[in-house]
Design an enzyme around this catalytic site. Structure first.
Site, PDB file in Angstrom:
ATOM      1  N   CYS A  36       0.827  -1.210   0.000  1.00 51.27           N
ATOM      2  CA  CYS A  36       0.000   0.000   0.000  1.00 51.27           C
ATOM      3  C   CYS A  36       0.857   1.254   0.000  1.00 51.27           C
ATOM      4  CB  CYS A  36      -0.893   0.037   1.246  1.00 51.27           C
ATOM      5  SG  CYS A  36      -1.994  -1.367   1.453  1.00 51.27           S
ATOM      6  N   ASP A 427      21.299  36.604 -13.995  1.00 53.45           N
ATOM      7  CA  ASP A 427      19.961  37.140 -14.241  1.00 53.45           C
ATOM      8  C   ASP A 427      19.730  38.407 -13.424  1.00 53.45           C
ATOM      9  OD1 ASP A 427      17.079  36.414 -15.324  1.00 53.45           O
ATOM     10  OD2 ASP A 427      16.847  37.017 -13.233  1.00 53.45           O
TER      11      ASP A 427
END
Length: 464
Positions: A36, A427
């Site tokens: 599970c 940047d």
């Protein structure tokens, strides 16, 4: 067990059904023979009756069958057990996209730049199984998902999962999962579109991702309607086949799930399509771990919980967007892209279009783009190179093209290839945000590894 969690953490996560651990490990119950997800709603078994596995394939290999209630086939993916080996990560991505359904292991190994013997050894060391065994398991689990969630015929599902015969599909399904397809199949009303669930580990800031796309959507190619994001696509495989269509994604009714709606002309491309959609939505990222590390490195004041990196469908498209976005605002870049699409895009249907091909851009004079001639030449040069040889070449080869620099290549690696450790130090936005954050003192980004791509997006959002 995975190296990142200890036994106590496994136990605590399964007993509390903590969704933040969904997909990071699986729970096998010795008394029932079932495995599970940590979020399974069944009564928790006694600890003495439990085994933990780092991947669903390992649980199946150990003889356990998947739970029909929590459905391990729907768990989000995990990168924790992959390690930092780039070759292994690339191999997994290609196998997840169904590479071995159209080629063989030596071809895959050659594409990775290694021998097939070394590739087999790599998988045995990292995952405990062969590449073919892993690929077969992912095919079967994807077929199981389609049986649960769609109205496709079993024959179409076998085709979509990459099996070349129904007999081979049925045999693999029984051997891998100890179940038959008929035990999964539920009666569903046929619909023209496919709907699938996409699970993720929280947190996910869906509204933030939608806002990012809303400002950059290119008319005819992408759209944001309410809580829905959609776009058109073209997919190609190594055999030269092609599929076209569109998809939409929106929040689903279940906890920690999105709903994917797909219209596609060739179901055989469904598996690589779902893999790609998960990648551009960044659904398999362990955001909790990423945010903890960034916060500890001094970024706690700029963190936006649940931020993920919104991807771009294809590296070529990302390159075009980066070139047209140089030294202009987001709105101006969008205008350029829409003019390019209006002039050169091929229609998908009455409403939607497909992003222009490299050959269409290379053959155009690009007069519709109101920008410096040098930038138009860069775009045409890039499109011609990509049309001739770019599909299989690494993005770093773009640096040899006049007009394309490191920022463009890094941007594409971050947004189209999903690289997690891209640091755009040059940047302007990153520089401005860092100056505010550090008050002008020098900053060493090493503490942010391997999540510097996320740090970049957090800084952009903080500045904005």
């Amino acid at each position: 067990m995975t190296a990142s969690l200890n036994h106590t953490e496994y136990q605590r996560a399964r007993l509390t059904r903590d969704a933040r651990f969904d997909g990071l490990f699986f729970i096998a119950v010795k008394t029932t023979g079932i495995f599970c997800r940590p979020v399974c709603p069944v009564v928790p078994p006694l600890e003495d009756n439990v085994e933990y596995f780092a991947h669903a394939a390992l649980a199946a290999q150990a003889g356990y069958r998947p739970c029909l209630r929590c459905r391990p086939d729907s768990a989000p993916g995990s990168c924790a057990w992959r390690g930092t080996d780039t070759t292994f990560t690339r191999a997994l991505a290609l196998l997840d996209a169904g590479e071995l359904t159209t080629s063989d292991l030596p071809t895959l190994a050659a594409r990775l730049g290694i021998g097939d013997r070394y590739l087999r050894r790599l998988f045995q060391e990292r995952l405990g199984m062969s590449p073919k065994a892993y690929a077969l398991f992912t095919q079967v689990m994807f077929a199981k998902k389609l049986l649960h969630e769609t109205s496709l015929s079993v024959t179409d599902i076998a085709d979509a999962a990459g099996f070349n015969s129904l007999r081979r599909f049925n045999d693999a399904f029984r051997k891998q999962l100890q179940l038959s397809p008929s035990a999964i199949r539920r009666s569903r009303k046929a619909t023209p579109e496919l709907r699938l669930s996409l699970a993720y580990r929280p947190p996910l800031n869906w509204s933030l991702m939608l806002d990012f796309w809303r400002k950059r959507c290119v008319r005819g190619i992408e759209w944001v309607n309410g809580e829905r994001y959609g776009r058109t696509f073209v997919m190609r495989n190594s055999a030269g086949e092609q599929a076209r269509g569109y998809f939409e994604v929106c929040p689903a009714d279940g906890d920690h799930q999105l709903q994917l709606t797909v219209s596609i002309d060739k179901p055989v491309f469904l598996k690589p399509l779902v893999t790609r959609v998960r990648q551009i939505l960044d659904l398999d990222a362990d955001i909790q771990q990423i945010e903890q590390q960034l916060g500890a490195a001094g970024f706690h004041t700029v963190l936006t919980p649940g931020l993920r990196i919104p991807g771009i469908w294809h590296p070529f498209e990302a390159g075009v967007r980066a070139i047209l976005g140089q030294q202009v605002s987001v709105a101006a870049a969008r205008t350029h892209l829409e003019r390019l699409v209006d002039a050169l895009a091929e229609p998908l249907n009455d409403t939607h279009k497909l992003f222009p091909t490299p050959s269409a851009i290379a053959a155009s004079d690009l007069a519709m783009l109101k920008m410096p001639a040098s930038r138009r030449e860069t775009l045409r040069r890039f499109a011609d190179w990509y049309h001739q040889q770019g599909e299989e070449k690494p993005v770093t080869d773009w640096l040899a093209l006049k007009g394309i620099g490191p920022w463009t290549v890094d941007y594409v690696q971050m947004r189209a290839l999903g690289h997690t450790d891209i640091w755009l130090a040059s940047d302007l936005g990153v520089k401005k945000a860092l100056a505010q954050l550090t008050e002008g003192t020098a900053f060493d980004s090493a503490a942010l590894k391997p999540w510097r791509s996320y740090a970049t997006f957090h800084l952009w959002h903080y500045l904005g």
